[in-house]
Design a protein around this motif. Structure first.
Motif, PDB file in Angstrom:
ATOM      1  N   UNK A  89       0.874  -1.179   0.000  1.00 34.95           N
ATOM      2  CA  UNK A  89       0.000   0.000   0.000  1.00 34.95           C
ATOM      3  C   UNK A  89       0.909   1.225   0.000  1.00 34.95           C
ATOM      4  N   UNK A  90       0.316   2.403  -0.024  1.00 31.62           N
ATOM      5  CA  UNK A  90       1.110   3.624   0.004  1.00 31.62           C
ATOM      6  C   UNK A  90       1.932   3.703   1.294  1.00 31.62           C
ATOM      7  N   UNK A  91       3.256   3.835   1.142  1.00 29.82           N
ATOM      8  CA  UNK A  91       4.174   3.952   2.288  1.00 29.82           C
ATOM      9  C   UNK A  91       4.055   2.773   3.251  1.00 29.82           C
ATOM     10  N   UNK A  92       3.712   1.587   2.723  1.00 30.28           N
ATOM     11  CA  UNK A  92       3.531   0.396   3.562  1.00 30.28           C
ATOM     12  C   UNK A  92       4.216  -0.789   2.890  1.00 30.28           C
ATOM     13  N   UNK A 112       6.647  -2.410   7.712  1.00 33.56           N
ATOM     14  CA  UNK A 112       7.025  -1.000   7.818  1.00 33.56           C
ATOM     15  C   UNK A 112       5.900  -0.121   7.298  1.00 33.56           C
ATOM     16  N   UNK A 113       5.585   0.891   8.103  1.00 35.30           N
ATOM     17  CA  UNK A 113       4.622   1.907   7.689  1.00 35.30           C
ATOM     18  C   UNK A 113       5.284   3.266   7.832  1.00 35.30           C
ATOM     19  N   UNK A 114       5.469   3.930   6.698  1.00 37.35           N
ATOM     20  CA  UNK A 114       6.198   5.198   6.656  1.00 37.35           C
ATOM     21  C   UNK A 114       7.557   5.021   7.333  1.00 37.35           C
ATOM     22  N   UNK A 115       7.828   5.722   8.411  1.00 38.54           N
ATOM     23  CA  UNK A 115       9.150   5.639   9.061  1.00 38.54           C
ATOM     24  C   UNK A 115       9.176   4.688  10.245  1.00 38.54           C
ATOM     25  N   UNK A 116       8.091   3.965  10.486  1.00 38.69           N
ATOM     26  CA  UNK A 116       8.017   3.070  11.638  1.00 38.69           C
ATOM     27  C   UNK A 116       8.055   1.618  11.168  1.00 38.69           C
ATOM     28  N   UNK A 117       8.692   0.760  11.946  1.00 37.70           N
ATOM     29  CA  UNK A 117       8.768  -0.637  11.523  1.00 37.70           C
ATOM     30  C   UNK A 117       8.830  -1.573  12.728  1.00 37.70           C
TER      31      UNK A 117
END
Length: 239
Positions: free
Chosen positions: A121-124, A188-193
């Motif tokens: 998905x977007x940024x995922x 990972x989602x955006x800057x978090x993982x």
């Protein structure tokens, strides 16, 4: 050793220059190191198991080289501890003397994880990884406490794991160096993982490979369960 570090530095430099995306971050997580070793030559399995629970914290570098394929490298500090329970020294006289064994361990490590990121998905991203982990255990101490339950007197003995010589042949039994091969997955989602997996020890934990007293080959390995939460505070080449 210096040559290996130089080669690794050159490889990392080339990787950074050819990268599509790069992420720099910090991470913290749970770790369960597991020491598995044999007891006698008649036992083919590594049935003597010691587990610890602890944490790890460090810095991570994540790079995508081409179409989701890339590399994640980290430098971590890990700490593990096991608090033993009081057990009867002699089961026939459980109320006379009791013993308890605890240990603590400190290590630094360099995991090198080859990975593939599936953009779902977007940024995922969904992540699958595998690769080696180089470790150095700079402290591993076991403390045994013996208690007289009648007088409440206690006697404590502290042993450095890397100074033991069970067969008294003048060669220390264990090595502080370790090599593992890990497999795992992440999200990972955006800057978090979040990343987690299992590392299999592929290097014999024994420095002294033969037990002179029992006339059998010493075999052991250090495995580990781990899970890490992280945040990338800096990135390049990311839309």
């Amino acid at each position: 050793m210096k040559r290996n570090l130089l080669l690794f530095s050159m490889l990392l430099t080339v990787t950074m220059l050819s990268a599509q995306e790069q992420w720099f971050g910090v991470q913290v997580g749970f770790a369960e190191p597991i020491l598995r070793q044999n007891i006698t030559t008649l036992n083919r399995k590594l049935s003597d198991v010691t587990r610890g629970n602890g944490f790890k914290v460090g810095f991570a570098y994540d790079v995508t080289l081409i179409e989701g394929f890339g590399l994640n490298v980290a430098i971590n500090y890990s700490y593990a501890h096991r608090g033993g329970k009081w057990v009867a020294e002699n089961p026939m006289f459980p109320n006379n003397f009791q013993t308890r064994e605890t240990f603590s361990m400190h290590m630094v490590e360099l995991p090198i994880e080859w990975q593939y990121k599936f953009n779902i998905a977007n940024d995922t991203w969904l992540i699958l990884y595998t690769g080696p982990t180089l470790q150095y255990n700079f402290a591993y101490n076991t403390t045994t406490t013996r208690r007289n339950t009648i007088t409440n007197e206690e006697k404590t003995e502290k042993i450095n794991h890397y100074s033991t010589d069970i067969d008294n042949d003048g060669v220390r039994d264990y090595t502080p160096f370790n090599i593992q091969w890990g497999v795992g997955a992440g999200f990972q989602y955006k800057n978090y993982y979040i990343r987690g997996g299992y590392n299999f020890g592929i290097y014999n934990h024994f420095r002294d490979n033969f037990n002179d007293k029992g006339s059998y080959t010493n075999r052991a390995r250090f495995d580990e369960w781990n899970i890490r939460l992280g945040f990338y505070f800096l990135n390049f080449g990311v839309d």
